[in-house]
Design a protein around this motif. Structure first.
Motif, PDB file in Angstrom:
ATOM      1  N   ALA A 239       0.827  -1.208   0.000  1.00 59.32           N
ATOM      2  CA  ALA A 239       0.000   0.000   0.000  1.00 59.32           C
ATOM      3  C   ALA A 239       0.861   1.258   0.000  1.00 59.32           C
ATOM      4  N   LEU A 240       2.002   1.200   0.686  1.00 58.10           N
ATOM      5  CA  LEU A 240       2.876   2.361   0.836  1.00 58.10           C
ATOM      6  C   LEU A 240       3.740   2.592  -0.400  1.00 58.10           C
ATOM      7  N   THR A 241       4.179   1.484  -1.021  1.00 57.43           N
ATOM      8  CA  THR A 241       5.193   1.604  -2.081  1.00 57.43           C
ATOM      9  C   THR A 241       4.797   0.964  -3.409  1.00 57.43           C
ATOM     10  N   GLY A 242       3.766   0.119  -3.391  1.00 55.38           N
ATOM     11  CA  GLY A 242       3.417  -0.605  -4.605  1.00 55.38           C
ATOM     12  C   GLY A 242       4.335  -1.776  -4.885  1.00 55.38           C
ATOM     13  N   ARG A 243       5.165  -2.147  -3.915  1.00 54.03           N
ATOM     14  CA  ARG A 243       6.159  -3.202  -4.101  1.00 54.03           C
ATOM     15  C   ARG A 243       6.011  -4.256  -3.002  1.00 54.03           C
ATOM     16  N   GLY A 244       6.602  -5.432  -3.232  1.00 49.04           N
ATOM     17  CA  GLY A 244       6.694  -6.427  -2.184  1.00 49.04           C
ATOM     18  C   GLY A 244       7.731  -6.018  -1.159  1.00 49.04           C
ATOM     19  N   SER A 245       7.740  -6.693  -0.016  1.00 43.90           N
ATOM     20  CA  SER A 245       8.655  -6.311   1.059  1.00 43.90           C
ATOM     21  C   SER A 245      10.112  -6.442   0.657  1.00 43.90           C
ATOM     22  N   VAL A 246      10.466  -7.550   0.006  1.00 42.71           N
ATOM     23  CA  VAL A 246      11.860  -7.747  -0.413  1.00 42.71           C
ATOM     24  C   VAL A 246      12.231  -6.745  -1.491  1.00 42.71           C
ATOM     25  N   GLU A 247      11.324  -6.541  -2.441  1.00 40.11           N
ATOM     26  CA  GLU A 247      11.571  -5.556  -3.504  1.00 40.11           C
ATOM     27  C   GLU A 247      11.783  -4.165  -2.903  1.00 40.11           C
ATOM     28  N   HIS A 248      10.993  -3.837  -1.917  1.00 33.88           N
ATOM     29  CA  HIS A 248      11.113  -2.518  -1.282  1.00 33.88           C
ATOM     30  C   HIS A 248      12.468  -2.351  -0.607  1.00 33.88           C
ATOM     31  N   LEU A 249      12.939  -3.385   0.111  1.00 33.40           N
ATOM     32  CA  LEU A 249      14.260  -3.280   0.736  1.00 33.40           C
ATOM     33  C   LEU A 249      15.356  -3.127  -0.313  1.00 33.40           C
ATOM     34  N   ALA A 250      15.177  -3.771  -1.455  1.00 32.08           N
ATOM     35  CA  ALA A 250      16.145  -3.580  -2.543  1.00 32.08           C
ATOM     36  C   ALA A 250      16.101  -2.145  -3.052  1.00 32.08           C
ATOM     37  N   ASP A 251      14.901  -1.592  -3.199  1.00 29.50           N
ATOM     38  CA  ASP A 251      14.748  -0.232  -3.717  1.00 29.50           C
ATOM     39  C   ASP A 251      15.414   0.811  -2.817  1.00 29.50           C
ATOM     40  N   VAL A 252      15.322   0.622  -1.493  1.00 27.15           N
ATOM     41  CA  VAL A 252      15.882   1.622  -0.570  1.00 27.15           C
ATOM     42  C   VAL A 252      17.327   1.318  -0.192  1.00 27.15           C
ATOM     43  N   GLY A 253      17.899   0.256  -0.758  1.00 24.30           N
ATOM     44  CA  GLY A 253      19.311  -0.029  -0.551  1.00 24.30           C
ATOM     45  C   GLY A 253      19.646  -0.859   0.665  1.00 24.30           C
TER      46      GLY A 253
END
Length: 456
Positions: A239-253
């Motif tokens: 809901a916050l990012t449009g991404r899965g949890s693992v994908e989100h951690l990859a996106d933010v480094g």
């Protein structure tokens, strides 16, 4: 030259790349390190003046590397376990901000002592009041990697599916983690080191996650996170990012080879491969996840080449039990009795944990030059007899209480079931008194009242 100590007449399970096991084996220790490994007769001849410790009927193993521990949350033991879900999201039980730094010190001392006595020579610890936490771990004599629980979400609202982020809270907790690193990283010749510990991809906002990564990179330390630990987490991140949890951690480094990620039970399409490719370590928590009704896709993660270690979370810190759970639940999940075996589980509990911390050159196996973090496990109990395959006997029939002696850095910290660093009776009595006070103060409950009635 340091005096040489020989552990003799043991079954030595090295967990080296060849999975070498020495029957009637011995380990020579000099100072903090392993000097030699081999047959007892050969090492006795090589070191005739050594101090000898007869280990007949015992197995010598590398100490367990427990990648996910919250020592102080033992305050919820036996009560929180029937409440459903993670106890940190509940205001009506004594944990987290409901505890003072001194409460945390007392309960962490108990948790660390238990982990050590059950064979965990290294733990990765993350909780609130980390400065009190680490004081207890240092005192007990365990090797530990410690971080503050860093989040900017209000954890008590999470249980109700609500996420309210407070930048001030996040900055305060990240600053506490930075002070922890400054004060403790490298303590006692590196026995205590530090990580940065953002709690999760849902409870730490994207900005806080980026700042946590920046702190870790600046300080030259690794990171710890809860990841894929609930369906609610995944829903919030999407809901916050449009991404899965693992994908989100990859996106933010945050995702990378210096990350230890606990749980990883709720993964979206392609996220197991992303974890494997990143080099991050999945900390499998089979007992606590099974208690909650789910399990990580460990067979798939291992097939994809992901590094998988083991931890106990808020359960009893019995890594032998954790190995047994890991074998059992993953065989059920894969519907395949061959998907994981006893030696695979032992490697997860030792050398894979060392690799997770970037310390496989020092820890995780018994080889010359490595730190002498060793455990001696009884093989002569009736519950493990007859012993034909010592590793399988331990994994399938053993208990943490079978750990007889423990060495950290070549020094006995547990000897013949006696903890040498603290007074075990006092530690237990203090924790009992403190827990009863906390439950009465926070929940209005005392042991004499019977079941709490708090059920989900």
């Amino acid at each position: 030259m340091d005096t040489v100590t020989l552990l003799t007449h043991a079954t030595v399970v090295t967990v080296d790349p060849q999975r070498t096991i020495h029957q009637d084996g011995a380990v020579a220790i000099s100072g903090r390190h392993v000097l030699a490994v081999g047959k007892t007769a050969d090492l006795e001849a090589a070191y005739p003046d050594a101090t000898r410790v007869d280990a007949r009927g015992q197995m010598v193993l590398p100490g367990f590397v427990n990648l996910h521990v919250h020592c102080a949350i033992g305050v919820t033991r036996g009560i929180g376990d029937d409440m459903g879900g993670a106890p940190i999201y509940r205001r009506d039980i004594p944990q987290g901000v409901m505890m003072s730094p001194d409460d945390t010190l007392t309960m962490s001392r108990l948790g660390a002592m238990q982990a050590l006595a059950m064979g965990s020579t290294t733990i990765v610890e993350n909780y609130i009041h980390a400065e009190s936490n680490v004081e207890a771990l240092a005192e007990v004599g365990i090797r530990a990697v410690v971080s503050e629980r860093v989040h900017d979400a209000d954890l008590f609202s999470v249980r109700h599916g609500q996420y309210t982020y407070d930048e001030t809270r996040g900055r305060r907790l990240l600053a506490a983690n930075a002070r922890l690193i400054e004060d403790w990283h490298g303590y006692d010749d590196g026995r205590i080191t530090c990580h940065v510990g953002p709690h999760g991809p849902d409870t730490a906002s994207p900005d806080l996650l980026r700042r946590a990564r920046a702190l870790a990179d600046e300080a030259g330390v690794g990171m710890f996170v809860h990841l894929g630990q609930s369906a609610g987490e995944v829903d919030q991140v999407r809901a916050l990012t449009g991404r899965g949890s693992v994908e989100h951690l990859a996106d933010v480094g945050v995702l990378g080879p210096d990350l230890v990620a606990g749980h990883c039970a709720f993964l979206g399409d392609g996220e197991a491969q992303l974890l494997a490719d990143s080099g991050a370590t999945v900390c499998h928590l089979p007992a606590v996840n099974a208690k909650s009704g789910w399990i990580a896709p460990v067979p798939e993660l291992r097939r994809l080449g992901a590094r998988v270690g083991l931890g106990t979370d808020n359960m009893a810190h019995d890594m032998i039990e954790a190995m047994r759970f890991a074998v059992a639940v993953n065989r059920v999940a894969a519907a395949d009795a061959g998907t994981i075996r006893a030696m695979d589980a032992l490697e997860m509990a030792t050398i894979q944990g060392a690799r997770a911390l970037g310390r496989e050159h020092e820890l995780g196996s018994i080889e010359p030059g490595k730190l002498a973090d060793l455990i001696l496990v009884d093989l002569d109990g009736p519950h493990v007899a007859p012993v034909l395959d010592p590793v399988a006997s331990m994994v399938y029939a053993g208990h943490g209480s079978d750990v007889r002696s423990v060495l950290v850095g070549g020094r006995f910290v547990v000897r013949d079931h006696e903890v040498l660093t603290v007074d075990a009776r006092t530690v237990v009595a203090d924790a009992q008194k403190r827990a009863e006070h906390l439950w009465a103060h926070v929940a209005g409950w005392a042991p004499a009242d019977g079941p709490t009635g708090h059920r989900c």
